[in-house]
Design a protein around this motif. Structure first.
Motif, short mmCIF file in Angstrom:
data_model
loop_
_atom_site.label_atom_id
_atom_site.label_comp_id
_atom_site.label_asym_id
_atom_site.label_seq_id
_atom_site.Cartn_x
_atom_site.Cartn_y
_atom_site.Cartn_z
N TYR A 69 -10.37 111.34 49.24
CA TYR A 69 -10.03 109.94 48.99
C TYR A 69 -9.64 109.78 47.52
O TYR A 69 -9.79 110.70 46.72
CB TYR A 69 -11.22 109.04 49.32
N GLY A 70 -9.18 108.58 47.20
CA GLY A 70 -8.78 108.32 45.83
C GLY A 70 -7.49 109.01 45.46
O GLY A 70 -7.24 109.34 44.30
N ARG A 71 -6.64 109.20 46.46
CA ARG A 71 -5.36 109.84 46.20
C ARG A 71 -4.49 108.91 45.36
O ARG A 71 -4.58 107.69 45.44
CB ARG A 71 -4.66 110.15 47.54
N ARG A 72 -3.61 109.56 44.55
CA ARG A 72 -2.74 108.76 43.69
C ARG A 72 -1.30 108.74 44.21
O ARG A 72 -0.61 107.75 44.12
CB ARG A 72 -2.77 109.29 42.26
N THR A 73 -0.83 109.85 44.75
CA THR A 73 0.55 109.88 45.23
C THR A 73 0.61 110.51 46.62
O THR A 73 1.36 111.44 46.86
CB THR A 73 1.46 110.67 44.27
N ALA A 74 -0.19 109.97 47.51
CA ALA A 74 -0.15 110.46 48.89
C ALA A 74 0.87 109.68 49.70
O ALA A 74 1.37 110.15 50.71
CB ALA A 74 -1.52 110.33 49.54
N GLY A 75 1.19 108.49 49.23
CA GLY A 75 2.07 107.60 49.98
C GLY A 75 1.48 106.21 49.98
O GLY A 75 0.33 106.02 49.56
N PRO A 76 2.21 105.23 50.45
CA PRO A 76 1.73 103.84 50.35
C PRO A 76 0.45 103.60 51.13
O PRO A 76 -0.32 102.70 50.78
CB PRO A 76 2.89 103.03 50.92
N VAL A 77 0.20 104.35 52.17
CA VAL A 77 -1.02 104.10 52.96
C VAL A 77 -2.25 104.65 52.25
O VAL A 77 -3.27 103.99 52.13
CB VAL A 77 -0.89 104.75 54.36
#
Lengths: 473, 1010, 172
Positions: B688-696
């Motif tokens: 979790y806490g992704r920065r550039t995984a996508g808008p979701v």
């Protein structure tokens, strides 16, 4: 005349005070209709209209965006919407009850307040009727509830209490409106005959259906009124019984109870009388008709409130006892949860307002004090709204499977529609007091002569000295 | 259900079917001679389906198939056999495609990994698949995936990218710098061959990156058994499993397979008096722990001590074991000696049928596990050391030395494929900084990630549903991953990119076929030509051929051997499956890594993979975010779980936002008070806490990776703020309600109705309606259900159930038609009994919802289904209020379906519901109808198991069984009329069609109540 | 039927009642009376027949009850029977509320419409000729001067004796 004589013997206090004559009745009651509105009226109307507009905005938002704008969730499918519905239906019961049941029981004191109460009934039922439509996910398809032949060749479900509601509420609205209008016709004729302007004469002429006060018509009219009252009285009972079936025929603990029909009817009378009391306390003051709606009337209503309040309290106690006595764990839980759970505050508001606050009306001082009874009537209104809220929300929020439990808080749209319904109600009522006689003149006139101390002879003599000129004019 | 699988040709178009393809017969069945009535019915059904599917979404563009492919029959699904690319487990899958696009991924019932287990017994053969695999279509139809070739943020031709990369690699080499290829864990042999070609041609080093995988087990096996591989846990044979923190049924490697095998072994067999027992020692409350028969709270740092204590207790059983006693870590675990004695005794009693597992990332701990397994005779019985999993797993220290090399400027170019080291792993921050010093950074990826964002060159790769690959999930099973559609974007297979950069102008599919022709075909028996073998493999999805070492198609030396990437094991080491346990090597390895624990910290951090999101690869997939965690029931965020007494000590409650600090790393997360958690353990899911995984996925939850490194003390304190958790279930107690019935196995042996008293008989003045023909019913085994929630995602995919997002979830407005209720039982909040109960529409015979609907939007079918007519519904919600199970879902809004790409995932057999109508589980009526029609078309009677609703189909534990209860021989009829069956809220006399089977636990005769 | 009418206006219902009773005793044809409110005993004094509205009300109710029963049974059990909540197609207990409501509705509406029709009450463009203040505070007796037995002087004295405030003549 026998009835009047009996009353004279019993030495009852007069129903209309200040020695009002038939002429006075006409003058006093027609005055608000004939003269321009006061600043107080405009002020009240402004507030009511503002509330109505707020409600309209909330309705627009709900209809265009979705029921998701409310605070409901997967567990709680109804909250403010159906609470308001049942509340307004309940309010709508006192009018017909006062008119019909008291008419059947020949309670003459009803006559002064019947008109206002009936109008209140109709406006309250209008408000009530909005909510079942607006609470639908697709309100524009609400007409699918009507069993008409359609291209889908599908009928409606006559086993659903909601469909019973459709029939009950619409029948109630129609019969109440007919009863009210039939009662209005002679008084509208009075207004017509006093009207000065052409437009007024024309409009009231249309509305009064060519009423001329013929004795033959009066004779039929009285029979018709008695029949309508005879129909309306069981209708009142049936309508709120049907509304209670919305809950009673479900299988949720806290809803599924055989006590509901009488409990709801009693509650409706209770809340309806409270609302009539609130309204009349204001109306009689604003319109200056204290002589027609007397302290005696208000006191009588207080007595009804006291009795029905205790009946409602008995119902609460019975529910609790049966929940305990049934041995049904779900039932027990729901009632324990109401009284001690996270939404217990609403339960205790309900008990405080509905059971405790009317107890002050045991005292004659309180029963005859307008400020006290006004406060009590408001508290009962609040309490009865919460009664429906408690029944609906505290049952739904914790039912059979604990995994489904959830909580509820309203959104601005729900509050807006609640406020808006009051706006609609008062807007309609304020318009009503401007265009129609707020006291049933014909009926009140018919009881003036019943007053034991009334000296008919003197009055006739006085009249005789004055009249001839007019006759020949 | 008729399943038939077929293939695509080189261009990704459906190829002409093989001679004996069932597809051909099916087509003829439909298009051949048909009677007038049948024709009219078919046309009518088709027209109705078209009308239904076009009800809510108007057709804007319709392109007719001018030359229709032979395989594409309008309105009918085509199935392809393939392998799942969700994780290296490579489960066999069947891809359902409609009109040339895959819309559903299902387990392949014949596949050795996740298919039918031989000892499973009777019943329908269905393949298991976990939630991650089920959710794959929405990762495919993600409109935010990288597209084409990108150079410094500029879209370029592939040729330009290839030229640029070739120059960069050459420049790196000529300047004497390293070239490194980083990949995730791999189980594709032909891909590894392509990688060896790449590394040989460019002099690159291959580093496998997998921060949370089972690499330590493989390393321990290299030391102890001489094989750097993962043995297959034959849980179905295990009478006793002792697991130290291993979440085998939930988030560990290959959970669908584990669950399937566990369910077989854990099924109570009264006659044989046999039922598997699971003992879980763990710090956090895992899905596996929740379903253990015996569970003890042990902090993860105590795992070596517990193992050491067991080794000492069992030392007399095996001289080898005695030889390592001196090298055990000193100190006693917190677990009471009596419990350890008991566990040791149970292990001994189950010798030969016992298994020990542990999730420790430390090799020396895994060595102790291995030593115990050897002593208990697990190797060769419950641990399959012959047909091992052959995954390329990371080597210890490889990432650390890569970071050092990058930081010191020794790396000239790096290619990162299908790995996200910039975000994940304890050293992510260091990796990110070091990466900046690499002149040429190349990413190959089918999805956005922090690593892709940090690279200058991006080569978009296809999703596994639109690309070719193969998989050797284990020795003896080679499988194909085949595309089910033409690629959505301008992507190129990662392997093809690597081969191009290695100077090989060969197409990837060509390479794959040559690799198979060279390595697999010679070892198979049956097919005479490679084409026939290839075609039949594509139809089945896999071939059972043991390939001990894969060699490059050009015949050069084997670079990728059976044990892993490198070093290649000695030839023949994997032949017989009789591995020799090298006690001396184990002792040596232990002696070098011996340590003694210091004082125990008050808090330890456990960073774990979650059941829904695993390590976070699919963080942009809303289906997985919306899936509530099976234990905490929280979705759309990760959270810090702490025990009730720790929560009291720290003054924290559910939903309080707390700051978690370890050293310099800090993250703010909502707190969950988790019964059964060790008092000293804070557990947080990674990914979790992704920065550039996508808008979701961006910004959902907190990134806990920066906290994982180092031994600094863990601090947790409230920030004073609170959040409303997106949590569909807030109440965990059963309130003494008879909803979940449980019994112990011992009680069941004495009394087949144990824990399941008969319901009272209900009187009625009305005899009820008669149902002729089929009568659909479902049975759910609460003893088998682990709560893994694969069914929830499967249902969401199958039935176009909308995603509502975290705000709506926080308002308890989930839309899922099936949910898994989780209750905590027992007196002690520290040792709760956890039960999971799948709950969906119960299709009551006396359905309370039907009675109250004013417009007949819900009524009963002649086959006992409670049907919801969306078009008819006006949305009074009375039905939902009156549903005792609250199984109905209201469309509060028009849920978004604007994303044209995501809309491709919609199932055309099921309408998308509009705002204001009610919806609910339909028992997958579209599948019932389809199966009935298929049977009719084939002129045969409907067989038991032909109909599999999405939930039953996906269930790895086969806890859900569906069928016709009027067929006395059907599995569901047997279960429903069996003595373990009961109905939830039977006292209401609504007569549900769903029966539940009593949950049977096997704590043993002297088992502690846990 | 055309006749000259004599409108006598009284200020009080007792006077009207007494005058009416005496006029009837004298055999004077009583055309009608116009009062601002229903005067009890006036119908007896005028010798009016009992209204037949109750029969219309009963018929309306019976028709409503029958129609509602038929409609619900036909729609639920004949035209498109559906299994709903496991209940029988003809769920008579559940049909009761609608039967009752429809009965009341038709009974009430037929009563009201019968009243309006019989009393010729309908929206009118021009107001009817109502004796002055008859809808306010005057009680007007209309006597029909139809045959030879009508002794105008005797009638006038009767009316004056009972306190008529004014007397007017007019046509029907």
């Amino acid at each position: 005349m026998t009835v009047h004589a009996a009353e004279a013997v019993l030495d009852e206090p007069p129903i209309v005070t200040d020695g009002k004559t038939v002429t006075d009745v006409t003058e006093d009651v027609c005055r608000p209709v004939e003269r321009g509105p006061t600043i107080w009226w405009f002020l009240a109307f402004g507030v009511a209209l503002a509330a109505l507009i707020f409600g309209a905005v909330a309705v627009y938002h709900t209809v265009t965006v979705g029921i998701g704008t409310w605070g409901l969730n997967r567990t709680i499918g109804w909250a403010f919407d159906i609470t308001n519905f049942v509340f307004w239906v309940g309010i709508g019961h006192a009018g017909t009850l006062i008119s019909a049941i008291l008419l059947l029981f020949r309670q003459k004191w009803r006559m002064s307040i019947a008109r206002a109460a009936e109008a209140m009934t109709i406006f309250a039922v209008c408000c009530a009727g909005l909510f079942p439509i607006l609470h639908m996910g697709r309100p524009w398809l609400g007409f699918w509830n009507i069993p008409y032949p359609n291209s889908r060749a599908l009928w409606v479900n006559f086993r659903s209490p909601l469909l019973w509601d459709v029939f009950a509420i619409s029948t109630y609205l129609i019969i109440s409106a007919v009863f009210w209008y039939v009662g209005l016709v002679p008084d509208l004729a009075t207004v017509r005959d006093r009207a000065k302007g052409k437009v007024r004469k024309f409009v009231y002429g249309l509305l009064s259906l060519g009423w001329d006060g013929s004795a033959r018509t009066w004779a039929r009219y009285e029979v018709a009124c008695l029949l309508l009252a005879g129909l309306a009285a069981p209708l009142v009972v049936s309508v709120h019984s049907v509304v209670s079936f919305d809950f009673a025929t479900s299988l949720l603990p806290g809803w599924h109870a055989t006590i509901f029909p009488p409990y709801f009817v009693t509650g409706a009378i209770f809340s309806g009388f409270a609302m009539v009391l609130t309204l009349l306390i204001i109306t009689r003051k604003v319109l200056g008709i204290q002589a027609y709606i007397t302290i005696k009337h208000l006191e009588n209503m207080c007595k009804v409130i006291l009795v029905t309040g205790m009946l409602v309290g008995l119902a609460y106690g019975t529910e609790m006892f049966i929940a305990f006595y049934s041995g049904n764990e779900h039932e027990r839980f729901v009632f324990m949860n109401r009284a001690t759970g996270p939404m217990a505050w609403s339960y205790w508001i309900m008990v405080g307002c509905n059971v405790l606050s009317p107890q002050i009306l045991w005292f004659k001082r309180a029963r005859t004090s307008v400020p006290i009874m006004f406060v009590v009537s408001i508290l009962v209104n609040v309490g009865m709204w919460f009664e429906r809220f408690v029944i609906i929300v505290t049952t739904l929020h914790r039912d059979f499977l604990p995994a489904n439990w959830s909580s509820y808080s309203p959104t601005w749209t729900e509050v807006g529609m609640f406020v808006g319904s009051f706006g609609l109600f008062f807007t309609l009522f304020l318009l009503f007091v401007r265009v129609a006689p707020v006291v049933a003149m014909a009926e009140v006139k018919s009881i003036l002569h019943a007053r034991p101390h009334h000296d008919a002879a003197t009055e006739t003599k006085e009249a005789r000295h004055v009249e001839p000129k007019e006759v020949h004019a | 259900m008729t399943t038939f699988w077929t293939k695509l040709d080189d261009e990704g178009k459906p190829a002409a079917p093989a001679e004996s393809s069932p597809e051909r017969e099916e087509s003829e069945g439909l298009l051949g001679p048909v009677g007038r009535r049948d024709f009219l019915k078919t046309v009518g059904f088709g027209a109705a389906a078209v009308a239904a599917s076009s009800c809510e979404t108007p057709v804007r563009f319709a392109l007719p198939l001018v030359a229709a492919d032979e395989q594409v029959v309008a309105g009918r699904a085509t199935w392809f056999a393939s392998s799942c690319g969700g994780c290296p487990a490579a489960c066999g899958v069947l891809l359902k495609t409609r009109d040339g696009r895959p819309i559903k991924v299902e387990g392949n019932p014949d596949h050795p990994v996740n298919g039918h287990v031989r000892t499973e017994g009777q019943g329908a053969r269905v393949g298991a698949l976990c939630a991650v695999g089920q959710a794959a279509p929405l990762s495919l139809y993600d409109s935010n995936r990288p597209d084409g070739a990108t150079l410094e943020g500029r879209s370029v031709q592939w040729s330009e990218l290839d030229r640029h990369v070739a120059e960069a690699l050459a420049a790196a080499r000529s300047s004497g710098k390293d070239v490194v290829l980083v990949t995730g864990p791999l189980s594709s042999p032909s891909t590894l061959l392509a990688i060896t070609r790449f590394t040989a041609a460019t002099g690159a080093r291959h580093v496998v990156f997998d921060p949370i995988g089972p690499a330590a087990i493989a390393e321990a096996n290299r030391i102890a058994l001489g094989k750097r591989a993962l043995p297959v846990e034959r849980l179905e044979r295990a009478e006793l499993v002792l697991s130290l923190g291993a979440d085998l049924l939930g988030s560990a490697h290959s959970p669908a397979e584990h669950t399937r095998r566990w369910a077989v072994g854990h099924r109570p067999d009264r006659r044989a008096r046999l039922m598997g027992r699971w003992v879980q020692l763990e710090g956090r409350m895992s899905l596996t722990g929740a379903h253990a028969d015996e569970r003890h709270r042990v902090r993860p740092s105590d795992y070596p001590l517990v193992l050491a204590a067991l080794v000492r207790r069992l030392a007399d059983e095996n001289p080898g074991l005695r030889s390592i006693v001196a090298r055990l870590p000193s100190g006693e675990p917190e677990l009471p000696a009596a419990a350890l004695d008991r566990i040791a005794r149970m292990l001994l009693d189950a010798r030969g049928r016992a298994l020990v597992a542990c999730d420790s990332p430390e090799v020396e701990t895994q060595l102790l596990v291995s030593a115990l397994n050897e002593t208990l005779g697990a190797h060769g019985t419950t641990l399959d050391v012959a047909d091992v999993r052959r995954w390329a797993l990371p080597e210890a220290g490889a990432i650390g030395s890569l970071i050092d090399a990058m930081a010191s400027g020794r790396v000239g170019a790096i290619v990162i494929w299908d790995a996200n080291p910039v975000f994940a792993g304890p050293d992510a921050a260091r990796f990110r900084q070091a990466l900046e010093r690499v002149p040429t950074r190349i990413a190959i990826s089918d999805r956005k990630s922090e690593t892709v964002a940090a690279c200058q060159v991006v080569a978009a790769a296809p999703h596994f549903l639109e690309g070719w690959s193969d998989a050797e999930a284990r020795r003896g099973t080679v499988a194909i991953t085949q595309p089910a559609m033409r690629p959505l974007g301008r992507t190129r297979a990662a392997q093809e990119s690597l081969l191009r950069w290695a100077g090989d102008e060969v197409g990837w599919l060509d390479w794959l076929r040559r690799s198979w022709a060279h390595n697999v075909f010679p070892r198979q028996r049956g097919a005479s030509s490679f084409t026939a073998f290839w075609d039949s493999t594509l139809e089945r999805g896999f071939a059972e051929v043991a390939v001990d070492s894969w060699t490059l198609p050009d015949g050069s030396e084997p670079r990728y051997g059976a044990g892993g990437v490198s070093p290649a094991p000695a030839p023949g080491a994997l032949d017989g499956g009789t591995a020799v346990f090298d006690w001396a090597a184990v002792a040596t390895a232990l002696s070098t890594s011996r340590r003694s624990p210091g004082a125990r910290p008050t808090l330890e951090l456990v960073a774990h993979a979650s059941v829904a999101l695993r390590e976070g690869r699919d963080a942009n997939n809303p289906w997985l975010h919306e899936l509530p965690d099976p234990i905490s029931k929280v979705c759309w965020t990760n959270h810090a779980s702490i025990s009730p007494s720790t929560a009291r000590r720290l003054g924290l409650h559910d939903g309080d936002v707390a700051r978690l600090e370890v050293g310099r790393g800090t993250v703010e997360l909502p707190v969950i008070v988790q019964p059964g958690q060790h008092d000293a353990v804070v557990s947080v899911a990674v990914g979790y806490g992704r920065r550039t995984a996508g808008p979701v996925g961006d910004g959902v939850g907190g990134n806990v990776w920066p906290l994982v490194a180092g031994d600094a003390p863990v601090r947790l304190r409230g920030t004073g703020s609170q959040v409303v958790l997106p949590r569909p279930q807030t109440e965990s107690g059963l309130h003494e309600r008879d909803l979940v019935r449980t019994a112990t196995f011992d009680a069941l042996i004495d009394d087949p109705r144990a824990g399941n008293p008969r319901s009272r008989h209900h009187l009625s003045i009305w005899p009820g309606h008669r149902y002729e023909g089929h009568r659909w019913a479902m049975a759910i085994d609460l003893g088998a259900c682990t709560g893994c929630s694969a069914c929830v995602v499967a249902c969401q995919v199958e039935n176009n159930v909308p995603v509502v997002g975290p705000e709506e979830m926080a308002r308890n407005r989930e839309m899922s038609w099936i949910r898994v209720d989780r209750y905590y039982g027992g007196e002690n909040p520290d040792e709760p009994e956890v039960v999971h109960q799948p709950m969906m529409c119960q299709h009551c015979e006396n359905a309370p919802c039907e009675t109250v609907c004013p417009v007949i939007a819900t009524a009963h079918s002649s086959e006992g289904l409670n049907q919801q007519v969306y078009n008819r519904c006006v949305g009074t919600r009375y039905c939902a209020n009156n549903c005792p199970y609250k199984a109905r879902r209201f469309n509060w809004f028009d849920y978004p379906h604007e994303d044209a790409t995501a809309r491709l995932a919609l199932n055309p057999d099921v309408v998308v519901r509009s705002r204001g109508v009610m919806e609910k589980c339909s028992f997958c009526v579209q599948r019932i109808q389809d199966a009935k029609w298929s049977a009719r078309r084939d002129g045969r009677a409907l067989a038991d198991g032909d109909i599999q609703p999405a939930c039953a189909q996906s269930c790895p534990a086969r806890a859900i069984v569906f069928g016709d209860v009027h067929d006395p021989n059907s599995e569901v009829a047997r279960l429903v009329h069996g003595q373990r069956a009961y109905r939830v809220l039977a006292e209401l006399n609504v007569i549900p069609s769903v029966s539940y089977l009593t949950r049977i636990r096997n704590p043993g005769p002297d088992g502690e109540a846990t | 039927m055309s006749a000259r009418l004599l409108y006598a206006s009284f200020g009080d219902e007792t006077a009207l009642l007494a005058a009416t009773a005496e006029a009837r005793r004298l055999g004077v044809a009583i055309h009608d009376a116009y009062t601002p409110h229903p005067v009890h005993g006036l119908d007896e004094a005028m010798g009016l027949r009992r209204s037949r509205l109750p029969w219309i009300c009963f018929t309306g109710g019976a028709v409503g009850l029958g129609l509602a029963s038929l409609m619900q049974w036909w729609m639920s059990a004949v035209d498109w029977p559906l299994v709903i909540g496991g209940k029988p197609f003809g769920s008579w207990p559940a049909f009761a509320p609608v039967m009752f409501e429809t009965m009341v509705l038709l009974a009430g509406l037929s009563t009201a419409f019968a009243l309006f029709l019989r009393s010729r009450l309908r929206p009118r463009i021009s107001a009817p000729a109502v004796p002055p203040r008859a809808t306010q505070d005057r009680y007007v007796l209309a006597l029909a001067e139809r045959d030879g037995s009508f002794d105008r002087r005797e009638v006038m004295s009767l009316l004056h004796r009972h306190g008529a405030l004014s007397i007017q003549e007019g046509d029907t």
